[in-house]
Design an enzyme around this catalytic site. Structure first.
Site, mmCIF file in Angstrom:
data_model
loop_
_atom_site.group_PDB
_atom_site.id
_atom_site.type_symbol
_atom_site.label_atom_id
_atom_site.label_comp_id
_atom_site.label_asym_id
_atom_site.label_seq_id
_atom_site.Cartn_x
_atom_site.Cartn_y
_atom_site.Cartn_z
ATOM 1 C CD GLU A 26 -6.467 -12.906 -18.573
ATOM 2 O OE1 GLU A 26 -5.662 -12.076 -18.152
ATOM 3 O OE2 GLU A 26 -7.550 -13.140 -18.021
ATOM 4 C CB CYS A 80 -6.844 -4.071 -20.961
ATOM 5 S SG CYS A 80 -7.186 -5.813 -20.698
ATOM 6 C CG ASP A 120 -2.506 -13.349 -16.350
ATOM 7 O OD1 ASP A 120 -1.643 -13.799 -15.578
ATOM 8 O OD2 ASP A 120 -3.565 -12.833 -15.966
ATOM 9 C CG HIS A 148 -2.221 -0.742 0.886
ATOM 10 N ND1 HIS A 148 -2.796 -1.643 1.732
ATOM 11 C CD2 HIS A 148 -2.989 -0.722 -0.227
ATOM 12 C CE1 HIS A 148 -3.879 -2.138 1.166
ATOM 13 N NE2 HIS A 148 -4.020 -1.602 -0.026
HETATM 14 C C1 PEP Z 1 -3.509 -9.004 -17.863
HETATM 15 O O1 PEP Z 1 -3.323 -10.172 -17.548
HETATM 16 O O2 PEP Z 1 -2.834 -8.407 -18.732
HETATM 17 C C2 PEP Z 1 -4.570 -8.222 -17.199
HETATM 18 C C3 PEP Z 1 -4.913 -7.024 -17.625
HETATM 19 O O3 PEP Z 1 -5.162 -8.768 -16.126
HETATM 20 P P1 PEP Z 1 -4.525 -8.809 -14.648
HETATM 21 O O4 PEP Z 1 -3.253 -7.996 -14.660
HETATM 22 O O5 PEP Z 1 -5.558 -8.258 -13.745
HETATM 23 O O6 PEP Z 1 -4.273 -10.263 -14.467
HETATM 24 MG MG MG Z 2 -4.814 -11.207 -16.355
#
Ligand code: PEP
Ligand code: MG
Length: 567
Positions: free
Chosen positions: A424, A495, A448, A184
């Site tokens: 992913e 993303c 991922d 945090h």
């Molecule tokens: C990803 O895996 O790129 C993703 C956006 O999801 P997270 O980072 O929440 O696993």
């Molecule tokens: Mg992910």
């Protein structure tokens, strides 16, 4: 000049005078008998709780909502009887209040650390922070003297409370021994835009109050009593950063389109409705990823339909008609949710996580789907960690069931929301042409996907170099996914963190990515980058690097575009 190396916490460079915060780790002062020691403990508990609630209120009033949430969690921990009752019992058994707090905090944090889970290990930081609040108060806290010029706070372990209670007018940076990259304190530093460095062994012995410091939060490097050369480099870095800010301000970013007219949506990733305050300060095209697991984490049990609906509606309304992609629960891997009582796994990233959990806990899943459906017409649904077409079909079937239930209850909902998946896993990436027939959009979760393609854990420093998106297999897979989506006529987004990587962006533009979703703090930079390149040039560049084998060579070539832009 002395150089010391830590781990990057929050990015940015800072210059300031060191203020070393020494905490007393041994106790002084106790009451003679257990009853009055218990009373002293209870009084201290009440004072600390009250202080936290007052601080939370002050932060809310100044609009520092994410900071306020952290402090609220601390206040809740102080009121948590499962933590305080064993302390009281130990005091009645003859321990001093200080010893009782110390022992119980140590026992809980040892358990969390042993959990082999990054998220839980960092929650151990929170427990320790609450413990040190109590211990400091029992010992009689001393105010620290702050200079009226930029200073860097140095401490063995810095709690968010330590930082938030301070007058932050001149706070330039943070340096600690303890704490992880997602603790945090680091999250807070990022939100406040303050560089931070973590993981320096015996930091309070290496740095003295009054030392002049230079720090680079992106590399983890600290210079004590910097020489003229180091100061010169620092000033140049600061000048470069200012120059870039000026360039960004001067560019028209209202539409994110390349110089030859190819539009790309640049959206924001959020973790809570409060994050929309940061988002709304930006020019953005929507919310590209709402990670709902943080909402689930704020409760001690599954959030109800109403509780979820309130949060999703708040985001949908704040986006004022712009699309909002809500991702269904993505727990497991390194994200833990104690009340789910998940079994301990040898390979949690390859185990029971995300949509696999949702599909096996149907009522919980239906509750979430219903709340998403009822949140607003601008809301889209996205499923994480898909590996088989059958899973997507099952998700869509449950979505229909959720609609039926809403209909029966007379609750208005979006009858035809856009439905998409996160790409992913390699299984999904390889088969995007098939998945595309069942989706309205896809978004590549590169965090991922990179770790699964390279078989290198995204949280394990020992394989950090292997977990690279510059592996040619990643380039080829990304290009193929984008191509499949183009052929199927559905938009493809990114993303994961890669969407905000200035060195990699030319490749993403070149393969035809339609949407980039990044943290609010990166959205200006990404729009600026998109507006500064030509699609035709990026396509050529993408073709060129797709022929290469060496990740370092790929990185060198791709990063040249950004270097040229900021020259
Ligand atoms: C990803 O895996 O790129 C993703 C956006 O999801 P997270 O980072 O929440 O696993
Ligand atoms: Mg992910």
């Amino acid at each position: 000049m002395i150089r010391i190396q830590g781990r990057p916490g929050a990015p940015g460079v800072a210059k300031g005078i060191a203020v070393v915060m020494q905490k007393k780790t041994t106790e002084y002062g106790r009451d003679r008998d257990s009853r009055s020691e218990l009373q002293r403990f209870e009084d201290t508990l009440a004072i600390c709780t009250k202080e936290m609630l007052t601080l939370q209120e002050r932060l809310s009033e100044t609009g520092e909502e994410s900071e306020a949430r952290i402090i609220k969690a601390y206040a809740m921990m102080l009121q948590d009887k499962t933590m305080t009752n064993p302390m009281k019992e130990a005091i009645l058994g003859g321990k001093s209040a200080f010893e009782a707090v110390d022992a119980e905090v140590m026992a809980i944090s040892d358990k969390l650390v042993a959990m082999d889970n990054a998220y839980m290990r960092e929650r151990a930081d929170d427990i320790r922070h609450v413990g040190s609040l109590l211990k400091n108060k029992l010992n009689g806290e001393e105010e620290i003297q702050l200079p009226q010029e930029p200073f860097v706070l140095v401490a063995e372990d810095l709690t968010p409370v330590d930082t938030l209670k301070l007058d932050r007018t001149y706070l330039a940076g943070l340096v600690t021994q303890m704490g992880g990259a997602t603790s945090h304190t680091v999250i807070l530093a990022k939100t406040m835009g303050i560089p931070a460095i973590i993981g320096i062994e015996s930091v309070v012995e290496k740095i003295l109050t009054g030392d002049n410091l230079l720090l680079d939060g992106s590399t983890g490097q600290i210079m004590i009593q910097p020489d003229d050369m180091a100061l010169h480099i620092f000033e140049e870095q600061q000048w470069e950063a200012k120059k870039l800010q000026k360039k960004i301000k001067e560019k028209n970013l209202s539409i994110a389109a390349t110089e030859d007219g190819y539009s790309i949506e640049v959206c924001c990733n959020i973790g809570s409705p409060e994050d929309m305050q940061l988002v709304k300060e930006k020019i953005y095209d929507g919310v590209g990823l709402f990670r709902t697991e943080f909402l689930y984490n704020a409760f001690q049990r599954y959030p109800t339909f109403d509780e979820q609906l309130k949060a999703y509606r708040e985001v949908a309304a704040a986006a004022e008609g712009k699309p909002v992609i809500i991702r269904t629960l993505d727990i497991g891997g390194d994200k833990h949710l104690p009340y789910l009582e998940l079994p301990k796994e040898e390979n949690p990233f390859l185990g029971y996580r995300a949509v696999r959990i949702s599909l096996s806990r149907r009522e919980m899943f239906l509750e979430q789907l219903s709340a998403i459906l009822a949140a607003g017409d601008n809301v889209r649904i996205m499923f994480p960690m898909i590996t088989q077409v059958g899973e997507l079909r099952d998700c869509k079937e449950l979505l229909e069931l959720a609609k039926e239930r809403l209909r029966e209850k007379g609750i208005p909902y979006n009858t035809s929301p856009k439905v998409g998946i996160m790409v992913e896993t390699p299984a999904c990436g390889i088969m995007t042409d098939r998945f595309a027939k069942l989706c309205d959009f896809m978004s590549i979760g590169t965090n991922d996907l990179t770790q699964y393609v390279t078989c290198a854990d995204r949280n394990n420093p020992a394989v950090e170099e292997l977990c690279t998106p510059y592996n040619p297999a990643m380039l080829r897979l990304l290009a193929q996914i984008a191509n499949d989506c183009k052929k199927a006529g559905i938009p493809i987004g990114v993303c994961g963190e890669l969407a905000g990587n200035m060195d990699y962006l030319p490749f993403l533009v070149g393969i035809g990515i339609d949407k980039l979703s990044v943290s609010p703090s990166s959205v200006d930079l990404v729009r600026f980058m998109v507006c500064s390149v030509k699609l035709s040039k990026m396509q050529m560049l993408a073709r060129q690097v797709l022929e290469l084998d060496d990740p370092r060579e790929i990185k060198n070539i791709l990063s040249q575009t950004w270097k040229d832009i900021i020259k």
